[in-house]
Enzyme design. Structure first.
Site, PDB file in Angstrom:
ATOM      1  N   GLU A 167      -9.120   1.602  -2.707  1.00 35.53           N
ATOM      2  CA  GLU A 167      -9.310   1.682  -1.335  1.00 35.53           C
ATOM      3  C   GLU A 167     -10.679   2.538  -0.638  1.00 35.53           C
ATOM      4  OE1 GLU A 167      -6.195   3.007   2.537  1.00 35.53           O
ATOM      5  OE2 GLU A 167      -6.643   3.452   0.975  1.00 35.53           O
ATOM      6  N   ASP A 227       0.639   5.912  -1.346  1.00 32.64           N
ATOM      7  CA  ASP A 227      -0.378   6.640  -1.505  1.00 32.64           C
ATOM      8  C   ASP A 227      -0.319   7.959  -2.220  1.00 32.64           C
ATOM      9  OD1 ASP A 227      -3.769   6.308  -0.435  1.00 32.64           O
ATOM     10  OD2 ASP A 227      -2.178   5.908   1.423  1.00 32.64           O
ATOM     11  N   HIS A 266       0.862  -1.038  -0.459  1.00 32.59           N
ATOM     12  CA  HIS A 266       0.603  -0.228   0.177  1.00 32.59           C
ATOM     13  C   HIS A 266       0.638   1.388   0.184  1.00 32.59           C
ATOM     14  CE1 HIS A 266      -4.147   1.782   0.816  1.00 32.59           C
ATOM     15  NE2 HIS A 266      -3.131   2.841   1.231  1.00 32.59           N
ATOM     16  N   HIS A 277      -9.153  -1.857   7.255  1.00 34.80           N
ATOM     17  CA  HIS A 277      -9.832  -0.463   7.058  1.00 34.80           C
ATOM     18  C   HIS A 277     -11.290  -1.486   7.915  1.00 34.80           C
ATOM     19  CE1 HIS A 277      -8.267   2.936   6.528  1.00 34.80           C
ATOM     20  NE2 HIS A 277      -7.545   1.979   5.954  1.00 34.80           N
ATOM     21  N   ASP A 330       2.311   2.770   4.365  1.00 34.18           N
ATOM     22  CA  ASP A 330       1.353   3.361   3.989  1.00 34.18           C
ATOM     23  C   ASP A 330       1.956   4.555   3.220  1.00 34.18           C
ATOM     24  OD1 ASP A 330      -1.304   4.462   4.074  1.00 34.18           O
ATOM     25  OD2 ASP A 330      -1.721   4.569   6.210  1.00 34.18           O
ATOM     26  N   HIS A 379      -3.092  -2.711   4.840  1.00 36.55           N
ATOM     27  CA  HIS A 379      -1.611  -2.201   5.236  1.00 36.55           C
ATOM     28  C   HIS A 379      -2.570  -1.819   7.255  1.00 36.55           C
ATOM     29  CE1 HIS A 379      -4.775   0.224   4.074  1.00 36.55           C
ATOM     30  NE2 HIS A 379      -4.645   1.236   4.824  1.00 36.55           N
ATOM     31  N   HIS A 405     -13.133   2.098   3.771  1.00 38.66           N
ATOM     32  CA  HIS A 405     -12.448   3.057   4.937  1.00 38.66           C
ATOM     33  C   HIS A 405     -12.279   3.317   5.951  1.00 38.66           C
ATOM     34  CE1 HIS A 405      -9.585   6.414   4.626  1.00 38.66           C
ATOM     35  NE2 HIS A 405      -9.071   5.299   4.165  1.00 38.66           N
TER      36      HIS A 405
END
Length: 415
Positions: free
Chosen positions: A149, A45, A43, A217, A346, A238, A176
């Site tokens: 995600e 971003d 993961h 999540h 992350d 993650h 999420h």
């Protein structure tokens, strides 16, 4: 019970020698391992960071240069220094918007990932399978995969789910931060007690397609339901261990214990509030103080902000460390087994990182710390990439078995 013994031992070891993360010989050994085994990060971003801060235009950021000064965790020099062989690029958009808008923005994020790859074809190549990862790694490039995600992106449409898969998405995080119309989130009020019937249909359709079911999540009940329904291994792209840090985003031992039978993987993340109980507690205290001040000064936001700044000065934020990350990796291994642990940093999705970690180049230091704690090279290969390759191949095999099944046509009648 929060387990702190390993963290304490590692911190003491770090204090007794030059910083734990600066074991030059260990890092060199880790890099040699990663020359043969692709390190697969679950993961990252960067795409969202480019959207939020650089007008969604990868050409405005020179990823061939170190971007630490620009506040990014990711760039090509540090990906190379970190030994990254394959990266799941997250295509994340916020949950506080209409699902149709979320779907549009997710497609735009997929486009962003593709543009990053197109700008640097000598470094990146799009991948969708485990075989792609191994081929691209052997060619000296970084395999680039797409992970969605937030299940709100599909707007209760299995047809849209199929189009996302056709566009390259190879996992979807079912929720999420908010509970969706079909699945409960770990950080929102539950509505379904896990998955509702449409949520179960989503998992089955992901199995049919060959899209990995990502349970980061989601609530514990959603984890349990998805593992029960899924014919393929699940992933946590993650997440860390709740027995070590009591954050709702982390995975309980009861779920870690299901991984051997399911075949799945928990990819440990580096978010300070997820890996350090001290940081988690401080964040909770700050949130409580913020709420108290809003109530105390409802018509005076400036006064509330000043008082919060004073509180923060009086209560300095604690720091997480590499030792905290190592403790979570070790705990997942101890409970789930060496075949069910991976890495999902992350990066570029968090405002801060543990001390000793400034970006994607941190992996050799983390692996060196694990080897200093007794991990073998065979263990490191599994953690770095072999476990995820096995999971991907199992998911692909289930999709082949289901190739003759008709596409799912379920609709959500409960949302």
């Amino acid at each position: 019970m929060i387990r702190t013994a390993l963290v304490t031992a590692l911190c003491l070891a770090a204090a007794a020698s030059p910083v734990l993360a600066q074991d030059a010989a260990g890092e060199a050994r880790a890099r040699r391992i990663l020359e043969r085994t692709p390190l697969i990060d679950g993961h990252n971003d960067l795409a969202e960071a480019l959207r939020e801060r650089f007008h969604n235009d990868p050409s405005t950021v020179d990823l061939t240069r170190n971007q630490l000064a620009a506040g990014l965790h990711t760039d090509i020099p540090r990906l190379r220094a970190g030994g990254i062989g394959a990266q799941f690029w997250s295509v994340y958009v916020t949950a506080d918007q209409p699902p149709v808008e979320a779907a549009k923005q997710t497609f735009e994020q997929i486009d962003t990932v593709r543009r990053i790859v197109a700008l640097h074809p000598d470094v990146f190549e799009l991948a969708t399978t485990a075989d792609d990862i191994e081929r691209i790694h052997k060619a000296g490039r970084i395999a680039s995969l797409i992970g969605m995600e937030g299940g709100y992106d599909i707007d209760d449409s299995l047809g849209l789910l199929r189009v996302f898969y056709a566009s390259g998405a190879r996992y979807m995080t079912l929720t999420h931060s908010k509970t969706t119309t079909w699945a409960d989130s770990a950080t929102d009020a539950p509505k379904w007690g896990g998955l509702n019937p449409f949520g179960e249909a989503v998992v089955r359709e992901m199995n049919r397609l060959g899209m990995m079911v990502d349970l980061s999540h989601v609530s514990e009940e959603t984890m349990q339901d998805a593992i029960r329904v899924s014919a393929a291994p699940v992933i946590f792209s993650h997440s860390s261990a709740r027995a070590v840090t009591g954050h709702a985003r982390n995975v309980l031992d009861s779920v870690l214990g299901l991984m051997p039978a399911n075949g799945g993987i928990v990819m440990v993340t580096f978010v300070p509030g997820f890996v350090s109980e001290a940081v988690r507690g401080w964040n909770a205290d700050k949130a409580a103080e913020t709420a108290r001040l809003k109530t105390l000064w409802p018509g005076d936001p400036d006064r509330a902000a000043k008082d919060l700044a004073d509180w923060t000065t009086a209560h300095p934020v604690p720091h997480a460390a590499v030792a905290d990350v190592v403790a979570h990796i070790q705990h997942v291994r101890d409970v789930a087994g060496i075949d069910h642990v991976g890495l999902g940093g992350d990066f570029d999705g968090v405002e801060s990182l543990p001390d000793g970690i400034t970006g994607v180049d941190a992996y050799p230091a983390i692996l060196a710390a694990l080897m200093a704690a007794g991990w073998t090279e065979a263990d490191i290969r599994k953690l770095a990439g072999e476990n995820m390759l096995r999971v991907m191949r199992a998911v692909e095999a289930v999709a082949r078995e289901k190739a003759g099944e008709a596409p799912g046509m379920a609709t959500n009648t409960a949302g």
